[in-house]
Structure formats: structure tokens, C-alpha cells
Design a protein around this motif. Structure first.
Motif, PDB file in Angstrom:
ATOM      1  N   GLN A  85       3.923   9.580  -7.074  1.00  0.00           N
ATOM      2  CA  GLN A  85       3.151   8.903  -5.085  1.00  0.00           C
ATOM      3  C   GLN A  85       1.926  10.211  -4.794  1.00  0.00           C
ATOM      4  O   GLN A  85       2.293  11.561  -4.931  1.00  0.00           O
ATOM      5  CB  GLN A  85       3.998   8.636  -4.501  1.00  0.00           C
ATOM      6  N   ALA A  86       1.011   9.557  -4.495  1.00  0.00           N
ATOM      7  CA  ALA A  86      -0.347  11.053  -2.981  1.00  0.00           C
ATOM      8  C   ALA A  86      -0.821  10.160  -2.431  1.00  0.00           C
ATOM      9  O   ALA A  86      -1.005   8.892  -2.912  1.00  0.00           O
ATOM     10  CB  ALA A  86      -0.675  11.319  -4.322  1.00  0.00           C
ATOM     11  N   PHE A  87      -0.298  10.621  -1.389  1.00  0.00           N
ATOM     12  CA  PHE A  87      -1.224   9.731   0.123  1.00  0.00           C
ATOM     13  C   PHE A  87      -1.262  10.823   1.203  1.00  0.00           C
ATOM     14  O   PHE A  87      -0.899  11.829   0.593  1.00  0.00           O
ATOM     15  CB  PHE A  87       0.215   8.495   0.446  1.00  0.00           C
ATOM     16  N   PRO A  88      -2.281   9.953   1.746  1.00  0.00           N
ATOM     17  CA  PRO A  88      -2.344  10.968   3.015  1.00  0.00           C
ATOM     18  C   PRO A  88      -1.151  11.639   4.294  1.00  0.00           C
ATOM     19  O   PRO A  88      -0.914  10.853   4.228  1.00  0.00           O
ATOM     20  CB  PRO A  88      -3.570  10.438   3.289  1.00  0.00           C
ATOM     21  N   ASN A  89      -1.464  12.293   4.344  1.00  0.00           N
ATOM     22  CA  ASN A  89      -0.517  12.878   5.915  1.00  0.00           C
ATOM     23  C   ASN A  89      -1.179  12.958   6.855  1.00  0.00           C
ATOM     24  O   ASN A  89      -2.186  15.019   6.869  1.00  0.00           O
ATOM     25  CB  ASN A  89       0.709  13.619   4.724  1.00  0.00           C
ATOM     26  N   PHE A  90      -1.078  13.313   8.674  1.00  0.00           N
ATOM     27  CA  PHE A  90      -1.679  13.618   9.234  1.00  0.00           C
ATOM     28  C   PHE A  90      -0.796  13.984  10.295  1.00  0.00           C
ATOM     29  O   PHE A  90       0.523  13.017  10.376  1.00  0.00           O
ATOM     30  CB  PHE A  90      -2.621  12.461   9.529  1.00  0.00           C
ATOM     31  N   SER A  91      -0.708  15.481  10.863  1.00  0.00           N
ATOM     32  CA  SER A  91       0.212  15.902  12.081  1.00  0.00           C
ATOM     33  C   SER A  91       0.411  15.620  13.420  1.00  0.00           C
ATOM     34  O   SER A  91      -1.724  15.551  13.133  1.00  0.00           O
ATOM     35  CB  SER A  91       0.605  16.979  11.485  1.00  0.00           C
ATOM     36  N   VAL A  92       0.473  14.834  13.943  1.00  0.00           N
ATOM     37  CA  VAL A  92       0.095  15.112  15.323  1.00  0.00           C
ATOM     38  C   VAL A  92       1.123  16.648  16.256  1.00  0.00           C
ATOM     39  O   VAL A  92       2.961  15.812  16.275  1.00  0.00           O
ATOM     40  CB  VAL A  92       0.077  13.874  16.375  1.00  0.00           C
ATOM     41  N   GLU A  93       0.758  17.270  16.851  1.00  0.00           N
ATOM     42  CA  GLU A  93       1.915  18.588  17.927  1.00  0.00           C
ATOM     43  C   GLU A  93       1.676  18.363  19.374  1.00  0.00           C
ATOM     44  O   GLU A  93       0.877  18.103  19.813  1.00  0.00           O
ATOM     45  CB  GLU A  93       1.572  19.836  17.214  1.00  0.00           C
ATOM     46  N   LEU A 231      14.485  16.442  -1.931  1.00  0.00           N
ATOM     47  CA  LEU A 231      14.887  15.008  -1.995  1.00  0.00           C
ATOM     48  C   LEU A 231      14.601  14.022  -1.048  1.00  0.00           C
ATOM     49  O   LEU A 231      13.788  13.068  -0.787  1.00  0.00           O
ATOM     50  CB  LEU A 231      16.388  15.088  -1.919  1.00  0.00           C
ATOM     51  N   ARG A 232      14.243  14.717   0.292  1.00  0.00           N
ATOM     52  CA  ARG A 232      13.347  13.721   1.440  1.00  0.00           C
ATOM     53  C   ARG A 232      11.771  13.758   1.748  1.00  0.00           C
ATOM     54  O   ARG A 232      11.540  12.702   1.670  1.00  0.00           O
ATOM     55  CB  ARG A 232      14.153  14.070   2.811  1.00  0.00           C
ATOM     56  N   ARG A 233      11.735  14.660   0.493  1.00  0.00           N
ATOM     57  CA  ARG A 233      10.121  14.082   0.288  1.00  0.00           C
ATOM     58  C   ARG A 233      10.252  13.099  -0.776  1.00  0.00           C
ATOM     59  O   ARG A 233       8.853  11.859  -0.482  1.00  0.00           O
ATOM     60  CB  ARG A 233       9.378  15.789   0.166  1.00  0.00           C
ATOM     61  N   GLN A 234      10.310  13.407  -1.485  1.00  0.00           N
ATOM     62  CA  GLN A 234      10.592  11.772  -2.438  1.00  0.00           C
ATOM     63  C   GLN A 234      11.366  11.034  -2.157  1.00  0.00           C
ATOM     64  O   GLN A 234      10.337   9.485  -2.575  1.00  0.00           O
ATOM     65  CB  GLN A 234      11.749  12.253  -3.597  1.00  0.00           C
ATOM     66  N   ALA A 235      12.444  10.946  -0.819  1.00  0.00           N
ATOM     67  CA  ALA A 235      12.472   9.885  -1.179  1.00  0.00           C
ATOM     68  C   ALA A 235      11.173   9.350   0.350  1.00  0.00           C
ATOM     69  O   ALA A 235      11.434   7.785   0.598  1.00  0.00           O
ATOM     70  CB  ALA A 235      13.961   9.633   0.852  1.00  0.00           C
ATOM     71  N   ILE A 236      10.299   9.923   1.586  1.00  0.00           N
ATOM     72  CA  ILE A 236       9.612   9.450   2.280  1.00  0.00           C
ATOM     73  C   ILE A 236       9.068   8.656   0.788  1.00  0.00           C
ATOM     74  O   ILE A 236       7.921   7.360   1.079  1.00  0.00           O
ATOM     75  CB  ILE A 236       8.596  10.914   2.514  1.00  0.00           C
ATOM     76  N   ALA A 237       8.047  10.023  -0.358  1.00  0.00           N
ATOM     77  CA  ALA A 237       7.305   8.925  -1.183  1.00  0.00           C
ATOM     78  C   ALA A 237       7.662   6.896  -2.157  1.00  0.00           C
ATOM     79  O   ALA A 237       6.882   6.831  -2.053  1.00  0.00           O
ATOM     80  CB  ALA A 237       7.459   9.597  -2.377  1.00  0.00           C
ATOM     81  N   THR A 238       9.083   7.728  -2.008  1.00  0.00           N
ATOM     82  CA  THR A 238       9.573   5.807  -2.180  1.00  0.00           C
ATOM     83  C   THR A 238       9.643   4.760  -1.113  1.00  0.00           C
ATOM     84  O   THR A 238       9.371   3.754  -1.492  1.00  0.00           O
ATOM     85  CB  THR A 238      11.219   5.907  -2.122  1.00  0.00           C
ATOM     86  N   LEU A 239       9.033   4.844   0.056  1.00  0.00           N
ATOM     87  CA  LEU A 239       8.546   3.401   0.631  1.00  0.00           C
ATOM     88  C   LEU A 239       7.312   3.326   0.051  1.00  0.00           C
ATOM     89  O   LEU A 239       6.456   2.416   0.746  1.00  0.00           O
ATOM     90  CB  LEU A 239       8.047   4.277   2.178  1.00  0.00           C
ATOM     91  N   ASN A 240       6.616   4.519  -0.244  1.00  0.00           N
ATOM     92  CA  ASN A 240       5.443   3.503  -1.066  1.00  0.00           C
ATOM     93  C   ASN A 240       4.235   3.890   0.595  1.00  0.00           C
ATOM     94  O   ASN A 240       3.224   2.834   0.286  1.00  0.00           O
ATOM     95  CB  ASN A 240       5.146   2.679  -1.428  1.00  0.00           C
ATOM     96  N   PRO A 241       3.922   5.000   0.795  1.00  0.00           N
ATOM     97  CA  PRO A 241       3.723   4.874   2.216  1.00  0.00           C
ATOM     98  C   PRO A 241       1.753   4.817   1.988  1.00  0.00           C
ATOM     99  O   PRO A 241       1.752   4.863   0.954  1.00  0.00           O
ATOM    100  CB  PRO A 241       3.335   6.191   2.696  1.00  0.00           C
ATOM    101  N   LEU A 242       0.845   3.600   2.813  1.00  0.00           N
ATOM    102  CA  LEU A 242      -0.503   3.870   2.965  1.00  0.00           C
ATOM    103  C   LEU A 242      -1.208   4.923   3.171  1.00  0.00           C
ATOM    104  O   LEU A 242      -2.046   5.851   2.890  1.00  0.00           O
ATOM    105  CB  LEU A 242      -1.627   2.283   3.966  1.00  0.00           C
ATOM    106  N   VAL A 243      -0.083   5.592   4.534  1.00  0.00           N
ATOM    107  CA  VAL A 243      -0.627   6.579   4.806  1.00  0.00           C
ATOM    108  C   VAL A 243       0.228   6.788   5.776  1.00  0.00           C
ATOM    109  O   VAL A 243       1.352   5.843   6.220  1.00  0.00           O
ATOM    110  CB  VAL A 243      -1.657   7.124   5.525  1.00  0.00           C
ATOM    111  N   ALA A 244       0.912   8.435   5.803  1.00  0.00           N
ATOM    112  CA  ALA A 244       1.961   9.664   6.548  1.00  0.00           C
ATOM    113  C   ALA A 244       1.754   9.881   7.573  1.00  0.00           C
ATOM    114  O   ALA A 244       0.329  10.280   7.372  1.00  0.00           O
ATOM    115  CB  ALA A 244       2.604  10.158   6.135  1.00  0.00           C
ATOM    116  N   LEU A 245       1.928   8.994   9.282  1.00  0.00           N
ATOM    117  CA  LEU A 245       1.711  10.277  10.109  1.00  0.00           C
ATOM    118  C   LEU A 245       2.927  10.577  11.422  1.00  0.00           C
ATOM    119  O   LEU A 245       4.371   9.985  11.298  1.00  0.00           O
ATOM    120  CB  LEU A 245       1.309   9.078  11.402  1.00  0.00           C
ATOM    121  N   ARG A 246       2.469  12.296  11.331  1.00  0.00           N
ATOM    122  CA  ARG A 246       4.013  12.795  11.139  1.00  0.00           C
ATOM    123  C   ARG A 246       3.544  13.515  12.835  1.00  0.00           C
ATOM    124  O   ARG A 246       2.981  13.952  13.153  1.00  0.00           O
ATOM    125  CB  ARG A 246       3.914  13.980  10.557  1.00  0.00           C
ATOM    126  N   TYR A 247       4.961  13.049  13.630  1.00  0.00           N
ATOM    127  CA  TYR A 247       5.031  13.743  15.012  1.00  0.00           C
ATOM    128  C   TYR A 247       6.488  15.023  15.708  1.00  0.00           C
ATOM    129  O   TYR A 247       7.284  14.334  14.762  1.00  0.00           O
ATOM    130  CB  TYR A 247       4.909  12.751  15.834  1.00  0.00           C
TER     131      TYR A 247
END
Length: 614
Positions: A85-93, A231-247
Motif C-alpha cells: 500500500q502507498a497513500f497520501p497522509n496530511f497532518s493538522v496540528e 505494526l500499527r502503520r501496517q494496521a492503518i494500511a490494511t484499511l486501504n485508505p484513499l487518504v489518511a488525515l492525521r490530527y
């Protein structure tokens, strides 16, 4: 009481920073059924033009208070099903207390409104945050349905009722699935990875996690710094995200950081309470003070990091020292008499401890030469005094705001049982402070009716000490449910409860906006708890109508701590750096003020109104 929400500029800016990324880059499917939202069946058919996305990233970051970025930082992992899997990740602080959960729910609804997205997974790492997210959905429902009238939505918690099947079914209703990462990161144990026992009956043989992945959801990650392991990065990838938004308030892996509202910005804009600190320095007159922070091995030799009193030109100060076998604390202290004969004999592991020649043993995280009960008395006394002061100030300003104070308690036995010292101590000190404040004795409330306690418990109601471990989750969940269920109730001025005693393990994922004082009544010390003390009371208060009160003259959080102001301030800034809160621009944390120099502002309402009229 019902909380009232309105559009706030800082929240709208955070929403826009994410939504604008996808303009022209997110391409809906062309074969969507007429009258059905483009993402009703999931987002597998959506296109994501990465070149346009990268251009939008450059434009957004150029206008925001972050580093300009022109390249997408993808999360690339082989997921727990063996798929690359490879998908964009954007973060909001966003600083704690500024509405992070509100912002990501609003962002999702705006993405649904503009681009037709319909499937969102909210990923959390603890039961406390999960409960807080559900509470936010309940509190904001009326507000968001009015704000987004053409975007129907529903939410469910993974593992409860029909949440998973509702999420997987095609629907033009926006579906939110709140999931804990622990339900995803153990493929050999998690039921999500098990095949359906009767696939023919349901007409589908996909496992639960495959049903989620098929929808290709947008994944909203709450506090992603707690999901940074492989392991948790793999778990996130297992959801097959269109994109991940991090807060988060403290990103350790910011990926593409597109918006930032740091602690200093939030304080200067009066979006959170300002913070002041009342230091109660622990120690007994004439006894040697020793606090052992930790042991570490250097070249196969154990060394201890400790704090002792040391004589200086400006008097006796708490000072860090490094201990090893033979260290003489009389010499290290600059000749203070109480340390005479205190020489390190040995250091041992499991438990980590230092043994002195005179027989004194100090364990890591503990202090010697401290009368804890005397320290607690001072902390409780000053908390009550500040509480009465603050309520009086607010009442004099004509604000209908109830003041709350919070004590963190480390052991249930300190508050409950025959040997508990805190209830009687609080009641005695409250009576004294009530009279000290000049109040009439006949008007004094019963102190016992002013306190309320929240502790982890078993199903049968037996209270337990916990430490935030996975095995403690069931016990802590009951306490969180009670805290969150009573959040509005305790804000009602008709409710006498105003002093909250909470177990120190319950230190994340919940807060109450009207907490103005926090005290930490502890036996041991952790170097990563100052931010947690602050976080429970940063949010701006609400009045009896549930409306937010934005008045800097009253919005101040006072921490009553068992260390000096300087030690707290320096330790807090160090925690922000360690946890990733510095953001690379020197913003190490909020500016804290010394409560001993605080000036209380009071208004006489009649004169203030006259001034406004004339």
C-alpha cells in the motif's frame, strides 16, 4: 445544559486547509448511479491525481504557518493482509482544547458535501478517546445537521451493534466508523480478520477488515503519534485508505503538515485558557531531599539521575545530580548538614533503586525527605482558595459560569476506605478557607456534597488502581463512561458538585471546559505528565446556557503542583520537545505564568454597565 457550537475562524481555517487540497485532484467515478452520491458504494472508483494534489499542497502550505511542501509524503507499507500500500497522509496540528475532534468531523462532512465522499473511519488508540469522539458526535449533531443540511450522516463504533454492516452497505448517507487500532493490529486474534461462519447466508465471504478495505475509506487518525510502530502503520494500511488525515497537538511523524495551531498561537489568540502555576516545593525541614528520576547504564556501569537540594549564592535550590557508587551527597549539596553521611553504596535493577550506606533506599520515581500529607494539605488548601477566589471574581463580573476544580489521585485508598486521608482533609480545609474568604458561616455548604470521585472499577463496583495498561481498559472504561455521561450535569450551578477527584490513570481523552484549577496528589513522579495536567482544563469555559465565554481576564487555568514554578516550566517545555510539539520552529509550549504574581481582576457589574451606557 446543552453545549452550543458556532463557527470559529480558527476551526474553519483548519477545515479549509484540508478540503482545498483536493480541488481538481479528486475525480469522482463517472458511472455513479443517478440520484446516488458518488461515494455511496465506497471510494474504490475515485481517482486521485497526485500531481494536482502536490500542486495544491504547495499552494496550501504557502498560505499556512508551516513549511512550504511540494512533494507528497506517502505512507508506504505492506499491510497485514500482505498487500503493498502507498497513500497520501496530511497532518493538522491543533493545540489541546481548540476543537480537534470538531474539526475533523466538520472536514469530513465538507469533503462529503463537495466531492461526494461517503466512507470515513476514525481511528483512535484508547477507550477514552473513543468515548470522547462518540460524545462529540452526540453534542454536535444538531449543529452539524444545520451546518450541512444536505449531507445526512450517521456514526457507529466498530464492534457494537450493526456498525460494521451499516458501514459496508452502499448508502448515500455519510458513514463514520469509530475504531480502535487495537481491533486491527492483531490479525491472529482480532475477529475482524476471521471469515464469516455462514458466507452463503450473507451473500459475501469477505472478512470484516476486507469489507472496510473494499470501501477505500478516508481514514481520520486521532493522536497518530500513538500509532507510529511498524505494526500499527501496517494496521492503518490494511484499511486501504484513499487518504489518511492525521490530527494531533504533538505530531512525531508530521508527513505533510498542512495546518498548525500551536500552543503559543492558541494562547495569544485567547482560544484556550492561559496557564499559571502555583508551586508547592516538597520537603521536610532538616531532612535530606532526594528524588531519583531513573537509572541508566553507561559503559556497563549504572548511573542514577537524581534531584537534591544544593547550597548556592541565592539560597538552597533543587539541582540535578548524577549518582554512581561512592557519590557523597554532602559534597554534592555544597555542604548541607542534612546530607552528611549520605553516600551511595550501590544501585540495583528490578526495581530500579539506589541504596545508601546509612541504609536509606530510594526507588526510581520516588522521593525521600518528603511529608506527602503536608504537601497534599498545601495543594488542597491553595486549590480551594483559588477556586473560591475565581468563582468570586467571575460572579463579580456578572458571568453565569460555574467553576470546577480537579484533583488527580494516584491510589484509590487515598480517597476510599477506612485509611483514606483525602476526604476528611478536604472537608476540614474547605471549612477553613470558606471562613478565610470572609463568607458567612451559616451559608457554608457541606464540603462532602461538593466532591465527586471517578475511579476505575470492576463490574461489581469494586474500585481499582490502574495504570493505563491494555489489561486495565475494561475497568477504566466504566470511569470514562461516568465522567462523560456527567459532563453537562456537573456544569449546572444547581448541582453542588464542584471538586472532582479522578484517578491519575484517567488522564487523556476527556476534559471539562469549566475546570479552572488542577492539582496532582501523587506518591510517585512521572516526567511526562505535566502536559496531561494542563490538557484537562485548557478548553474555554461555558456559561449556564452552554455558550463559550471568551474573556481573557477570567480564562486562566491554575495548576497546583508539588515542584517549583521554574522546575515545572522547564520540565513542561522539555515534554513538548520530546513529544514532538516543538514543530521545528522553537514553539516549545505555552507560556506559563507564576501564580504567585497573578493579579485577580474583579468588575462591579453595575459600574461596568453604566460605563457601557454612558
Amino acid at each position: 445544559m446543552k453545549f452550543r457550537f458556532d463557527d470559529q475562524p480558527h476551526q474553519s481555517a483548519a477545515v479549509a486547509a484540508v478540503v482545498d487540497l483536493f480541488e481538481g485532484a479528486l475525480v469522482p467515478p463517472r458511472d455513479a448511479l443517478a440520484g446516488q452520491a458518488a461515494g455511496a458504494d465506497g471510494h474504490a472508483a475515485f481517482g486521485l491525481e497526485r500531481e494536482i494534489l502536490a500542486d495544491n499542497l504547495a499552494a496550501v502550505t504557502a498560505r499556512e504557518s508551516v513549511t512550504v511542501q511540494r512533494e507528497l509524503d506517502l505512507l508506504t507499507e505492506t499491510d497485514l493482509l500482505g498487500v503493498a500500500q502507498a497513500f497520501p497522509n496530511f497532518s493538522v496540528e491543533m493545540e489541546t482544547g481548540t476543537g480537534k475532534t470538531y474539526v475533523y468531523i466538520s472536514t469530513a462532512l465538507r469533503l462529503a458535501e463537495q466531492y461526494g465522499l461517503r466512507k470515513f473511519v476514525i481511528l483512535v488508540h484508547s477507550i477514552a478517546i473513543r468515548a470522547g469522539v462518540v460524545k462529540t458526535f452526540e453534542q454536535t449533531e444538531e449543529h452539524f445537521r444545520a451546518k450541512y443540511p444536505n449531507v445526512p450522516y450517521s456514526w457507529g463504533v466498530l464492534g457494537e451493534n450493526s456498525a460494521l454492516s451499516d458501514f459496508a452497505e452502499p448508502s448515500s448517507t455519510v458513514q463514520f466508523l469509530v475504531a480502535s487500532v487495537q481491533s486491527l493490529d492483531k490479525p491472529n486474534k482480532n475477529t475482524l480478520y476471521a471469515s464469516a461462519e455462514q458466507p452463503q447466508l450473507w451473500g459475501d465471504d469477505l472478512t470484516g477488515v476486507q469489507q472496510i478495505a473494499k470501501a477505500r475509506p478516508v481514514v481520520l487518525i486521532d493522536e497518530p503519534q500513538n500509532m507510529a510502530t511498524s505494526l500499527r502503520r501496517q494496521a492503518i494500511a490494511t484499511l486501504n485508505p484513499l487518504v489518511a488525515l492525521r490530527y494531533s497537538a504533538t505530531h512525531k511523524e508530521p508527513f505533510n503538515l498542512v495546518h498548525r495551531l500551536g500552543p503559543k498561537q492558541a494562547a495569544e489568540a485567547s482560544l484556550v485558557k492561559r496557564v499559571s502555576v502555583k508551586g508547592i516545593v516538597a520537603g521536610e525541614d532538616g531532612k535530606p531531599y532526594v528524588r531519583l528520576d531513573k537509572l541508566r547504564s553507561i559503559r556497563k556501569r549504572l548511573m542514577g539521575e537524581a534531584i537534591i537540594d544544593r547550597a548556592s549564592a541565592n539560597g538552597v535550590r533543587r539541582t540535578p545530580v548524577v549518582l554512581q557508587n561512592g557519590t557523597d551527597l554532602f559534597e554534592e549539596s555544597g555542604g548541607l548538614a542534612q546530607y552528611r553521611g549520605l553516600v551511595v553504596e550501590s544501585m540495583e535493577r528490578r526495581p530500579d533503586r539506589v541504596i545508601f550506606e546509612n541504609g536509606l533506599t530510594v526507588r526510581a520515581g520516588q522521593e525521600s525527605g518528603v511529608d506527602h500529607l503536608a504537601v497534599w494539605r498545601d495543594q488542597i488548601r491553595h486549590t480551594i482558595r483559588q477556586h473560591l477566589n475565581r468563582q468570586g471574581q467571575i460572579d463579580s463580573m456578572g458571568r453565569d459560569v460555574k467553576v470546577l476544580s480537579l484533583f488527580f489521585v494516584e491510589h484509590v485508598a487515598d480517597y476510599v476506605g477506612d485509611e483514606a486521608s483525602l476526604p476528611a482533609m478536604f472537608d476540614e480545609l474547605y471549612r477553613k478557607e470558606w471562613l478565610r474568604a470572609g463568607n458567612v458561616v451559616d451559608d457554608m455548604p457541606d464540603p462532602a456534597e461538593l466532591r465527586v470521585a471517578y475511579f476505575p472499577s470492576t463490574k461489581t463496583g469494586i474500585l481499582k488502581d490502574t495504570a493505563g495498561r491494555a489489561s486495565d481498559a475494561e475497568y477504566e472504561a466504566r470511569a470514562y463512561q461516568e465522567i462523560i455521561a456527567n459532563k453537562e450535569l456537573i456544569l449546572d450551578r444547581a448541582n453542588p458538585r464542584a471538586f472532582i477527584f479522578s484517578h491519575s490513570a484517567l488522564k487523556e481523552g476527556w476534559d471539562n471546559p469549566n475546570v479552572f484549577q488542577v492539582g496532582f496528589l501523587r506518591h510517585t513522579r512521572s516526567e511526562l505528565e505535566r502536559r496531561q495536567q494542563i490538557g484537562r482544563g485548557l478548553r474555554l469555559p461555558v456559561d449556564q446556557s452552554g455558550r463559550r465565554v471568551m474573556d481573557p481576564s477570567m480564562n486562566r487555568l491554575t495548576l497546583i503542583v508539588d515542584e517549583s514554578f521554574t522546575e515545572f516550566r522547564d520540565g513542561l517545555n522539555a515534554e513538548y520537545v520530546v513529544s514532538g510539539g516543538a514543530g521545528g520552529d522553537g514553539d516549545s509550549g505555552p507560556e506559563v505564568e507564576d501564580a504567585d504574581t497573578e493579579v485577580t481582576v474583579r468588575r462591579r457589574p453595575a459600574l461596568f454597565r453604566a460605563h457601557l451606557i454612558w
